[in-house]
Structures are given as C-alpha cells and as structure tokens.
Design a protein around this motif. Structure first.
Motif, PDB file in Angstrom:
ATOM      1  N   SER A 169       2.255 -10.094  -5.619  1.00 52.17           N
ATOM      2  CA  SER A 169       3.284  -9.652  -6.359  1.00 52.17           C
ATOM      3  C   SER A 169       2.962  -7.991  -6.734  1.00 52.17           C
ATOM      4  CB  SER A 169       3.857 -10.182  -7.840  1.00 52.17           C
ATOM      5  OG  SER A 169       2.527 -10.057  -8.461  1.00 52.17           O
ATOM      6  N   GLY A 170       3.782  -7.196  -6.852  1.00 51.06           N
ATOM      7  CA  GLY A 170       3.646  -5.806  -6.859  1.00 51.06           C
ATOM      8  C   GLY A 170       4.635  -4.856  -6.171  1.00 51.06           C
ATOM      9  N   SER A 171       4.406  -3.810  -5.960  1.00 54.10           N
ATOM     10  CA  SER A 171       5.139  -2.934  -5.221  1.00 54.10           C
ATOM     11  C   SER A 171       4.785  -2.769  -3.523  1.00 54.10           C
ATOM     12  CB  SER A 171       5.079  -1.412  -5.802  1.00 54.10           C
ATOM     13  OG  SER A 171       5.515  -1.601  -7.024  1.00 54.10           O
ATOM     14  N   ILE A 172       5.192  -4.187  -3.149  1.00 57.81           N
ATOM     15  CA  ILE A 172       4.803  -4.276  -1.695  1.00 57.81           C
ATOM     16  C   ILE A 172       5.439  -3.725  -0.852  1.00 57.81           C
ATOM     17  CG2 ILE A 172       3.956  -6.162  -0.223  1.00 57.81           C
ATOM     18  CD1 ILE A 172       2.934  -7.900  -2.668  1.00 57.81           C
ATOM     19  N   VAL A 173       5.295  -2.956   0.183  1.00 54.94           N
ATOM     20  CA  VAL A 173       5.997  -2.830   1.459  1.00 54.94           C
ATOM     21  C   VAL A 173       5.639  -3.616   2.452  1.00 54.94           C
ATOM     22  CG1 VAL A 173       6.249  -0.844   3.332  1.00 54.94           C
ATOM     23  CG2 VAL A 173       5.873  -0.169   0.931  1.00 54.94           C
TER      24      VAL A 173
END
Length: 119
Positions: free
Chosen positions: A25-29
């Motif tokens: 999880s997180g600001s994953i591209v």
C-alpha cells in the motif's frame, strides 16, 4: 513510501501446505518486481522466488513445490507452498521493487512471517 504487510505463516507438518500473502500500500505507480526471500536461523537470507513481467524464477530447492503469483489490481504477491519440508523452516519476507509518485524506484521489505515445518 510503500508499506508491505505479510500474512499466512504458521506451523505445519511435513508434507503440508501454506499460502503466504503480501500486500503493498502507498502511493504506488507500479511494482515491476515482486519476490519472496527466507532466512533460517544462523543462515543468510536467500531468494526463494521472484516474478518480473509475468516471468517467474525459483530457487532450486523449491522448484516444483512453491508457486509465486500476483494480483496486480491489489498489489499483492502470493507464495503457495506445498510438500513442505523441515528445511523450509524460516522467516519468510516479501520484497517489492516499486515506483512511487514523485520518487524513483526503490526496494521495500515486508516485516517477515514465520514458517515452521515439523517432521
């Protein structure tokens, strides 16, 4: 930043099966590479399996018994372990090589999950 959460470890008898999961999880591209490692007591951490653009690779010791797979939509990687042996006992870690928003590609590790195989 990326957080990895593992689940699925436990105690199993030799010959049994377990399925490990690791969700990012997180600001994953994107997550081009996902893998599983393990570290037994007194030994170095070793790669177990990895998946890159749909291509899988396995350590010789687990070929034919373990299967790595992923769910792109959920940023999750799995490790299906069958025909487990006592020598598979270790702490299992997932690792992901991920690109996040506004950042370069970096490697991230899960917290580890204990797998114990009794004889």
């Amino acid at each position: 930043q990326v957080q990895l959460v593992e689940s699925g470890g436990g105690l199993v008898q030799a010959g049994g099966s377990l399925r490990l999961s690791c969700e990012a999880s997180g600001s994953i591209v994107s997550i081009p590479i996902m893998g599983w490692y393990r570290q037994a007591p007194g030994k170095q951490r070793e790669v177990v399996a990895a998946i890159y653009r749909g291509i899988t690779n396995y350590a010789d010791s687990v070929k034919g018994r373990f299967t790595i797979s992923k769910d792109n939509g959920q940023n999750t990687v799995y490790l299906q372990m069958t025909s487990l042996k006592p020598e598979d006992t270790a702490v299992y870690y997932c690792k992901m090589t991920a690109q996040t928003m506004g950042a370069s590609i970096a490697e991230y590790w899960g917290q580890g999950t204990q797998v114990t195989v009794s004889s």
